[in-house]
Enzyme design. Structure first.
Site, PDB file in Angstrom:
ATOM      1  N   CYS A  83       2.112   0.367  -0.441  1.00 50.45           N
ATOM      2  CA  CYS A  83       2.134   0.628  -1.882  1.00 50.45           C
ATOM      3  C   CYS A  83       0.763   1.081  -2.377  1.00 50.45           C
ATOM      4  O   CYS A  83       0.656   2.007  -3.167  1.00 50.45           O
ATOM      5  CB  CYS A  83       2.499  -0.632  -2.678  1.00 50.45           C
ATOM      6  SG  CYS A  83       3.808  -1.624  -1.977  1.00 50.45           S
ATOM      7  N   ASP A  84      -0.300   0.417  -1.930  1.00 48.40           N
ATOM      8  CA  ASP A  84      -1.603   0.579  -2.585  1.00 48.40           C
ATOM      9  C   ASP A  84      -2.698   1.192  -1.723  1.00 48.40           C
ATOM     10  O   ASP A  84      -3.779   1.485  -2.233  1.00 48.40           O
ATOM     11  CB  ASP A  84      -2.091  -0.798  -3.089  1.00 48.40           C
ATOM     12  CG  ASP A  84      -1.119  -1.397  -4.101  1.00 48.40           C
ATOM     13  OD1 ASP A  84      -0.507  -0.611  -4.857  1.00 48.40           O
ATOM     14  OD2 ASP A  84      -0.964  -2.626  -4.141  1.00 48.40           O
ATOM     15  N   CYS A 102       0.269  -5.214  -0.272  1.00 52.19           N
ATOM     16  CA  CYS A 102       1.140  -4.159   0.242  1.00 52.19           C
ATOM     17  C   CYS A 102       0.355  -2.880   0.490  1.00 52.19           C
ATOM     18  O   CYS A 102       0.064  -2.135  -0.454  1.00 52.19           O
ATOM     19  CB  CYS A 102       2.292  -3.920  -0.731  1.00 52.19           C
ATOM     20  SG  CYS A 102       3.372  -2.570  -0.226  1.00 52.19           S
TER      21      CYS A 102
END
Ligand code: NDP
Length: 305
Positions: free
Chosen positions: A135-136, A132
């Site tokens: 997200c990261d 992701c």
């Protein structure tokens, strides 16, 4: 035992729905699956969930959501749903331990990212391996990254990651790309992106963090090590909808089909989160949809009386 609402799933969507239905005094059962908390239980830092300016660990966030989701009287059972019968009234939901009756059901059983299935990939998840970028990606400022995949998902992840990374290498196992022409062109034209065709990742290298990958040329079989600090696997997602097939409409990508935000093809069955969302896939959007499904189910139940 008969419930007003049975919620299948215990990620942000299911737990938010439970918080709303139980506060509306609806008798609520959460069927949490084997590991309550969903995908965030295997995420480390979460910096994009509002209310946590310092960031929060995924398991800690879910622990708080479980407390809040069950605080107003929802019952939670650590049981995995094996089958459903949405033709019967009340609806029947069977787990490995028993069968429960619900006047309405909220499907929030999530989706799982597809992984390459390598031992080294699983060992380094959260240590440089991710599925992701939203997200990261932020953790990879100035670093070099490999994105695996050849669909729109991989192109989108790669383009997003160019905001942070110094270089992004897309490794695609085939000779042709599944991605749409426009996405492919955008990625090809980007100066930070390099494309490798006929290239699969056969191992992620590194002990406590990602240090590289082993590439294999899928045509010649030749292998070589390639230095990188991050690996983003973008080979698709699999919504957890197997048990609903034949019970309600599932779209061609395997997601629960919705008519209007949370409303499924069967009256009284609602849905929220990644199980019907291939587009946003965020904890905060799943939580928002959980709230919407709870409100829709409450209004529907009121109408039935
Ligand atoms: P897709 O199924 O479209 O693509 C998956 C890609 O991963 C393929 O290139 C496939 O390779 C590769 N792949 C699958 N399994 C493996 C494996 N085991 N090892 C290596 N590579 C593998 O999935 P996406 O997530 O990319 O997209 C899903 C849907 O969402 C699509 O309809 C897409 O158009 C849409 N989408 C749209 C976006 C947009 O328009 N902005 C953004 C993201 C997604 P191969 O080709 O060799 O099979």
């Amino acid at each position: 035992m008969k419930y007003d609402v049975i919620i299948i799933g215990s990620g942000p969507a299911g737990l938010t729905a439970a918080m709303y239905t139980s506060r509306a005094e609806l008798k609520t059962l959460i069927l949490a699956g084997a590991t309550p908390g969903g995908q965030l239980m295997i995420t480390s830092d979460v910096e994009n969930y509002p209310g946590f300016p310092e960031g929060v660990q995924g398991p800690e966030l879910m622990d708080k959501m479980i407390k809040q989701g069950t605080k107003f009287g929802s019952e939670m059972k650590i049981e995995t749903v094996k089958s459903v019968d949405f033709a019967s009234k009340p609806f029947l939901v069977a787990t490995d331990k028993g069968t429960y009756e619900g006047k309405s059901v909220i499907i929030a059983s999530g989706a799982d990212a597809r992984w390459l299935g390598l031992e080294s990939e699983q060992a380094l998840r959260g240590k440089g391996v991710s599925a992701c970028a939203t997200c990261d990606g932020f953790f990879f400022k100035g670093k070099e990254i490999v994105v695996v995949g050849g669909g729109d998902g991989a192109m989108e992840e790669a383009l997003f990651l160019t905001k942070f990374a110094s270089k992004v290498t897309i490794a695609h196992r085939s000779d042709t790309f599944k991605a749409s022409k426009i996405m492919l062109k955008r990625a090809k034209d980007h100066q930070k992106i390099e494309m490798l065709k006929n290239t699969s990742v056969v191992e992620v290298l590194g002990k406590d963090k990602v240090e590289g990958v082993k590439f294999k040329n899928t045509q010649t079989g030749e292998e070589r090590d390639f230095k990188t600090q991050g690996v983003f696997v973008a080979i698709g997602h699999k919504p957890n909808t197997e048990i609903y097939k034949g019970q309600l409409e599932i779209n061609k990508l395997g997601y629960v089909e919705v008519k209007n935000h949370t409303i499924t093809s069967v009256e009284g069955i609602f849905t929220a989160g990644d199980v019907n969302d291939s587009r946003y896939r965020q904890a905060v959007t799943a939580a928002g949809m959980g709230c919407m499904a709870a409100i829709d189910s409450e209004r529907w139940l009121t109408k039935q009386e």
